[in-house]
Design a protein around this motif. Structure first.
Motif, PDB file in Angstrom:
ATOM      1  N   GLU A   1      17.956 -35.701  53.885  1.00 14.35           N
ATOM      2  CA  GLU A   1      19.363 -35.700  53.474  1.00 14.35           C
ATOM      3  C   GLU A   1      19.615 -36.785  52.453  1.00 14.35           C
TER       4      GLU A   1
ATOM      5  N   ASP B   1      12.006 -37.627  60.367  1.00 14.23           N
ATOM      6  CA  ASP B   1      13.449 -37.835  60.476  1.00 14.23           C
ATOM      7  C   ASP B   1      14.181 -37.053  59.375  1.00 14.23           C
TER       8      ASP B   1
ATOM      9  N   ALA C   1      17.054 -37.264  58.378  1.00 13.66           N
ATOM     10  CA  ALA C   1      17.941 -38.110  57.568  1.00 13.66           C
ATOM     11  C   ALA C   1      17.270 -38.475  56.243  1.00 13.66           C
TER      12      ALA C   1
END
Lengths: 315, 291
Positions: free
Chosen positions: A205, A200, A202
């Motif tokens: 990030e 993922d 994310a």
């Protein structure tokens, strides 16, 4: 219209359809199942040879039973400890270096920004996997040939003495490890790379926002997400640790007798015992041992992995 | 910050380029030797770059009609047949195993899976193939034993499981049987995994020297790789031979011809990859997730 269609099917009986369709599914499996029986299960029956004194004129079933004599004979030879050690040691080296290098490479490929570059490098890394050990043996010979080999030519140009690599058993521990990496690292790194693609984004990030360093990201995101794939592939390899890559040990070393001290492994030994000595009984006994130990090893590694983390087990 | 990023990327590309060159080096050496002049090889040894430029080795390989072309034809034949048949048969097996409602699923999976864990080994397999099935010295010995590989069966099954069930359900409501669903819907949707398996099967057979070494005595059925292996063996015999014995030196090709043969044999294995690359990474990964 639609209602009518539904009705047209249902009354004929869902059961009737299920039976017919299940018959279809069985019929699809039929040929493959027979093939597996002929080429995988019949040979298992042939393992009775391990307990017999095989004579060509008497056949498999006619030959005399000798109990465990073949096994005893094998354990008493001095080759036993040598080939067992070589097989385990070399495979252990292959597994450790293989996992380290291919995971490392996968991470490097993952770090690349340009997808185009990733693809080009992937191709370059995979290509050796498409080459047979026979041809690899030609390449190794071109590099190491005592008289003409590239390495010796260079050594001589630098003022050194030519080295007869094919009579230096210790060197082959390194040479074979490099050959194994050369051939297999690319394909393994593709598998690892692909499972990184599933991570993922994310997570990365979030890590960036928290100011994580590259190293922290590798340690806390990348390695843990590769964990399951690493352990599954490693379980399979450990299960096969008693099986050597016959092509590598037979062809690349050119089956040179002076190298046996480090390069003779169980599989080359089985082949030699069958081919030149013609001892079918002992040869199958060694094969049977190899299979049993391998089977137990997979069971154990899988069990242990399952205890630690069920996600990482093979089944 | 930006600059640091860029430098890092450049460093990365540099490192991977060097690595790729190192990996490609053995290929380059092989080609260089095959293009060199024989006399210069004998006096100066092999080099990274061709010593002179001489295509006569390739000329010899392609003009020498008997053995090499024959082996090429045999190898191409059994490689293509095995590739096609094995993909079809393994897919036929994988499909029922991917169906939830299939009752025999568990039993057959176990039946297939067990062969990954346990095998009869070299000698019993050899006995079954030569004395029971009598496949020795036939082209079928290259094909039949390698048609079903459990690893690829499970790879395909996992891939099929990923295809939404609604697709086959809707076909079933329209009255389609499993064969129709399999050929019309599942196969066309599974190109990545089928292509990947096809590639691996083709390469495995193209690179097969082992089968011929064990089962083939007939000259007309020898595979390419086995032919190369035998040449290497003959060279070894020549070197290890005590003086006084004779080996037919005519059977051992010159240095450059040998390497040219290796290049010609390895060539197709390298050339097929681009055709499959589109599907490769996808096929390799979707299927390898455990099921």
């Amino acid at each position: 219209m639609r209602v009518k269609k539904d009705r047209a099917i249902k009354p004929s009986g869902r059961k009737g359809f299920a039976r017919k369709s299940s018959w279809q599914l069985y019929s699809m499996c039929a040929i493959p199942v027979i093939l597996v029986f002929l080429f995988n299960y019949l040979p298992m029956g042939g393992l009775v040879l391990a307990f017999k004194d095989y004579r060509y004129d008497k056949g498999i079933f006619g030959s005399d039973w000798v109990g465990l004599k073949n096994f005893k004979f094998f354990f008493e030879t001095d080759t036993f400890s040598r080939i067992t050690f070589n097989t385990l040691f070399m495979n252990f080296l292959f597994i450790v270096t293989g996992v380290a290098c291919s995971v490392g490479l996968a991470i490097l490929l993952f770090e690349l920004r340009s997808r185009r570059a990733t693809k080009v490098f992937q191709t370059a890394l995979i290509v050796p996997n498409f080459i047979s050990w026979v041809i690899a043996a030609y390449m190794v010979f071109a590099l190491l040939s005592p008289r003409n080999g590239v390495l010796n030519v260079i050594i001589e140009q630098l003022g050194g003495q030519k080295i007869d690599w094919y009579s230096k058993p210790e060197a082959w521990i390194v040479i074979l490890t490099i050959c194994n990496l050369w051939k297999n690292v690319g394909i393994d790194s593709v598998v690892y790379y692909a499972s990184l693609m599933g991570v993922d984004m994310a997570l990365f990030e979030a890590a960036d926002i928290d100011g994580a360093t590259k190293w922290q990201k590798i340690k806390y995101i990348i390695i843990p997400s590769l964990g399951p794939v690493i352990s599954i592939l490693t379980i399979l390899k450990i299960g096969n640790i008693f099986r050597a890559d016959f092509g590598l040990f037979y062809n690349v070393t050119r089956n040179v007798g002076t190298l046996y001290q480090t390069t003779d492994v169980i599989d080359t030994y089985i082949y030699r015992t069958m081919q030149s000595v013609g001892n079918m009984g002992m040869s199958s006994a060694v094969g049977l041992l190899q299979s049993i130990v391998g089977f137990i090893l997979v069971m154990i590694t899988n069990y242990v992995t399952k205890k630690i983390d069920p996600d990482r087990a093979l089944y | 910050m930006k600059k640091k990023h860029k430098n890092r990327q450049i460093g990365l590309i540099l490192f991977l380029t060097i690595l790729s060159v190192l990996i490609a080096l053995p290929f380059l050496i092989l080609v260089s030797i095959s293009l060199s002049e024989e006399e210069r090889i004998l006096s100066e040894g092999y080099g990274l770059l061709p010593r002179g430029l001489d295509f006569s080795a390739y000329e010899f390989v392609f003009k020498n009609p008997a053995s090499i072309l024959q082996a090429y034809a045999v190898t191409a034949e059994f490689s293509v047949i095995t590739m096609v048949l094995s993909v079809l048969l393994m897919a036929l097996l994988a499909y029922p195993l991917s169906r939830r409602e299939f009752k025999g699923k568990k039993g057959i999976s176990l039946y297939i899976y067990f062969t990954m864990l346990f095998s009869g080994g070299l000698v019993p397999t050899y006995m079954v193939i030569t004395q029971f099935l009598h496949l020795g010295d036939t082209i079928w010995v290259y094909i039949l034993p390698s048609l079903i590989s459990p690893w690829y069966v499970f790879m395909m099954r996992t891939f099929f499981q990923g295809i939404p069930n609604e697709i086959s359900e809707s076909a079933r409501i329209d009255g389609a049987g499993h064969y129709t669903i399999f050929f019309r819907m599942i196969l066309p949707l599974s190109k990545p995994v089928l292509a990947t398996v096809a590639l691996f099967m083709f390469l495995a057979k193209w690179n097969d020297w082992y089968t011929a070494m064990l089962y083939i005595n007939k000259e007309s059925l020898v595979s390419l790789q086995y032919m190369l292996q035998r040449i290497m063996d003959n060279i070894k015999l020549l070197q290890e031979m005590p003086s006084g014995m004779t080996v037919n030196i005519a059977e051992i090709p010159s240095e450059t011809i040998r390497m040219a043969m290796a290049v010609v044999v390895a060539g197709p294995a390298l050339l097929v990859f681009p055709f499959f690359q589109k599907y490769f990474v996808k096929g390799l990964t979707v299927g390898s997730v455990k099921g």
